[in-house]
Design a protein around this motif. Sequence first.
Motif, mmCIF file in Angstrom:
data_model
loop_
_atom_site.group_PDB
_atom_site.id
_atom_site.type_symbol
_atom_site.label_atom_id
_atom_site.label_comp_id
_atom_site.label_asym_id
_atom_site.label_seq_id
_atom_site.Cartn_x
_atom_site.Cartn_y
_atom_site.Cartn_z
ATOM 1 N N SER A 288 -27.659 -37.413 -28.262
ATOM 2 C CA SER A 288 -28.272 -36.256 -28.285
ATOM 3 C C SER A 288 -27.654 -34.994 -27.067
ATOM 4 O O SER A 288 -27.725 -33.711 -26.793
ATOM 5 N N TRP A 289 -28.298 -35.960 -26.062
ATOM 6 C CA TRP A 289 -28.240 -34.916 -24.495
ATOM 7 C C TRP A 289 -26.758 -35.520 -24.378
ATOM 8 O O TRP A 289 -26.199 -34.094 -23.636
ATOM 9 N N LEU A 290 -25.713 -36.037 -24.967
ATOM 10 C CA LEU A 290 -24.375 -35.536 -24.902
ATOM 11 C C LEU A 290 -24.029 -34.664 -25.846
ATOM 12 O O LEU A 290 -23.076 -33.570 -25.080
ATOM 13 N N VAL A 291 -24.278 -35.031 -26.461
ATOM 14 C CA VAL A 291 -23.948 -33.864 -28.098
ATOM 15 C C VAL A 291 -24.305 -32.149 -27.307
ATOM 16 O O VAL A 291 -23.323 -31.546 -27.416
ATOM 17 N N LEU A 292 -25.607 -32.087 -26.930
ATOM 18 C CA LEU A 292 -26.238 -30.581 -26.573
ATOM 19 C C LEU A 292 -25.047 -30.793 -25.245
ATOM 20 O O LEU A 292 -25.971 -29.498 -24.556
ATOM 21 N N ARG A 293 -25.002 -31.210 -24.969
ATOM 22 C CA ARG A 293 -24.454 -31.590 -23.419
ATOM 23 C C ARG A 293 -25.465 -30.792 -22.538
ATOM 24 O O ARG A 293 -25.063 -30.160 -21.278
ATOM 25 N N GLY A 294 -26.658 -31.673 -21.977
ATOM 26 C CA GLY A 294 -27.151 -32.307 -21.234
ATOM 27 C C GLY A 294 -27.932 -30.486 -20.891
ATOM 28 O O GLY A 294 -29.293 -30.282 -20.679
ATOM 29 N N ARG A 295 -28.246 -29.971 -22.465
ATOM 30 C CA ARG A 295 -28.964 -28.629 -22.687
ATOM 31 C C ARG A 295 -30.023 -28.501 -23.671
ATOM 32 O O ARG A 295 -29.718 -29.560 -24.753
ATOM 33 N N CYS A 296 -30.720 -28.100 -23.557
ATOM 34 C CA CYS A 296 -32.416 -27.676 -24.933
ATOM 35 C C CYS A 296 -31.461 -27.181 -25.984
ATOM 36 O O CYS A 296 -30.577 -26.366 -25.251
ATOM 37 N N GLY A 297 -30.832 -27.326 -26.635
ATOM 38 C CA GLY A 297 -30.616 -26.825 -28.553
ATOM 39 C C GLY A 297 -31.244 -25.581 -28.672
ATOM 40 O O GLY A 297 -30.646 -24.801 -29.358
ATOM 41 N N HIS A 298 -32.194 -25.385 -27.602
ATOM 42 C CA HIS A 298 -33.120 -23.761 -28.108
ATOM 43 C C HIS A 298 -32.870 -22.950 -27.497
ATOM 44 O O HIS A 298 -31.938 -21.774 -27.337
ATOM 45 N N CYS A 299 -33.207 -23.160 -25.389
ATOM 46 C CA CYS A 299 -33.310 -22.133 -25.012
ATOM 47 C C CYS A 299 -31.814 -22.523 -23.807
ATOM 48 O O CYS A 299 -31.690 -21.694 -22.874
ATOM 49 N N GLY A 300 -31.727 -23.526 -24.047
ATOM 50 C CA GLY A 300 -30.085 -23.607 -23.031
ATOM 51 C C GLY A 300 -30.686 -23.803 -22.111
ATOM 52 O O GLY A 300 -29.704 -24.249 -20.567
ATOM 53 N N SER A 301 -32.285 -25.132 -21.512
ATOM 54 C CA SER A 301 -32.183 -25.097 -20.212
ATOM 55 C C SER A 301 -31.912 -26.310 -20.231
ATOM 56 O O SER A 301 -31.811 -26.916 -21.526
ATOM 57 N N PRO A 302 -31.200 -26.857 -18.965
ATOM 58 C CA PRO A 302 -30.683 -27.914 -18.386
ATOM 59 C C PRO A 302 -31.506 -28.874 -18.847
ATOM 60 O O PRO A 302 -32.850 -28.603 -18.501
ATOM 61 N N ILE A 303 -31.430 -30.358 -19.308
ATOM 62 C CA ILE A 303 -31.706 -31.462 -19.002
ATOM 63 C C ILE A 303 -31.591 -32.406 -18.298
ATOM 64 O O ILE A 303 -29.947 -32.182 -18.466
ATOM 65 N N SER A 304 -32.547 -33.132 -17.517
ATOM 66 C CA SER A 304 -32.280 -33.931 -16.586
ATOM 67 C C SER A 304 -31.130 -35.071 -16.984
ATOM 68 O O SER A 304 -31.356 -35.411 -18.247
ATOM 69 N N PRO A 305 -30.566 -35.206 -16.870
ATOM 70 C CA PRO A 305 -29.080 -36.563 -16.884
ATOM 71 C C PRO A 305 -30.022 -37.822 -16.190
ATOM 72 O O PRO A 305 -29.809 -38.941 -17.383
ATOM 73 N N ALA A 306 -30.963 -37.778 -16.101
ATOM 74 C CA ALA A 306 -31.851 -39.588 -15.949
ATOM 75 C C ALA A 306 -32.159 -40.111 -17.114
ATOM 76 O O ALA A 306 -32.446 -41.104 -17.151
ATOM 77 N N TYR A 307 -32.689 -38.632 -17.961
ATOM 78 C CA TYR A 307 -32.925 -39.073 -19.507
ATOM 79 C C TYR A 307 -32.262 -40.773 -19.480
ATOM 80 O O TYR A 307 -32.399 -40.690 -20.181
ATOM 81 N N PRO A 308 -31.179 -39.783 -20.147
ATOM 82 C CA PRO A 308 -29.993 -40.779 -20.975
ATOM 83 C C PRO A 308 -29.205 -41.833 -19.544
ATOM 84 O O PRO A 308 -29.665 -43.117 -20.149
ATOM 85 N N LEU A 309 -29.540 -41.962 -18.040
ATOM 86 C CA LEU A 309 -29.434 -42.587 -17.707
ATOM 87 C C LEU A 309 -30.444 -43.639 -17.633
ATOM 88 O O LEU A 309 -29.917 -45.113 -17.470
ATOM 89 N N ILE A 310 -31.883 -43.047 -17.956
ATOM 90 C CA ILE A 310 -32.857 -44.270 -18.435
ATOM 91 C C ILE A 310 -32.905 -45.205 -19.590
ATOM 92 O O ILE A 310 -32.782 -46.222 -19.586
#
Length: 283
Positions: free
Chosen positions: A62-84
Amino acid sequence: MSESLILGLPQLFAVLIGLVVGSFLNVCIVRLPEDRSIIVPRSHCPSCGHTLRPLELIPVVSWLVLRGRCGHCGSPISPAYPLIEILTAMLAWLLFRRLVPDLSALDVAHAVAWLAYFTFLCLLVVAAYVDVRHWIIPDWASIYAIPLGLIVALVLPSLGYEGWLALDWRQSVTGALVGGSALATASIVARWVMGREALGWGDVKLMAMIGAFVGPVQVIFLVLLPASLIGSVISLAHLAWTRRRGYLPYGPSLALAAAIYVFYGDIIARRWLPGVAFWMGLL
Ligand SMILES: [Zn+2]
């Protein structure tokens, strides 16, 4: 069917479990330090509050498909999530390969041992990461997990598990006591020598939990000693990098040493600590 093919399927299963559990650890890492429930509300974007749909909850993908952004507002989502999630999946896979190297080890006892020590590694990931971010170690990843170590020490021998990680319930109890009191002593001495708090009670509780999973001799020689080495190296690197002294959390060093024990404890003991190896029944 070849052996590697037969072992490939449970390995793949271990990776998938690792990804899903890693996703859950992300929730724990964010919510535990804030004393929020890890069950409700459902996962949502921290910026806009948009509740994540099932397709937005797939680990890493999901993080890759959304290119690290929220699908709703576009705010960046930390790469720490997929890394964990990737780290947790790697740990699950490597632990499976270590505990089940061939078909003779593909049985219930080894599967339960994998589950037990994978859980232990997950507790270490949460403790280390929360310590880095907030300088605290959640009780759920330390002192409250001590009974879990005791249960593992009761269940594994009853299943006939005989790996180097095996210990009986007495070793688990004394491990928690020895680990906790060793670090409590170190904390008191460090405060006296340095005149300020160097090791917190979170570290003491984490060390007690580690002791419950590894046993009393192992917790001192194969976790605490290597952890002080790792901690010194990290401090020196930090000093060289930033050119200033600062307080560094000790939880990650303890967690890393404990994880190294889970993967290589027997090899390290046999090679460098024959006394400990003898006590562990390896010689
Ligand atoms: Zn959003």
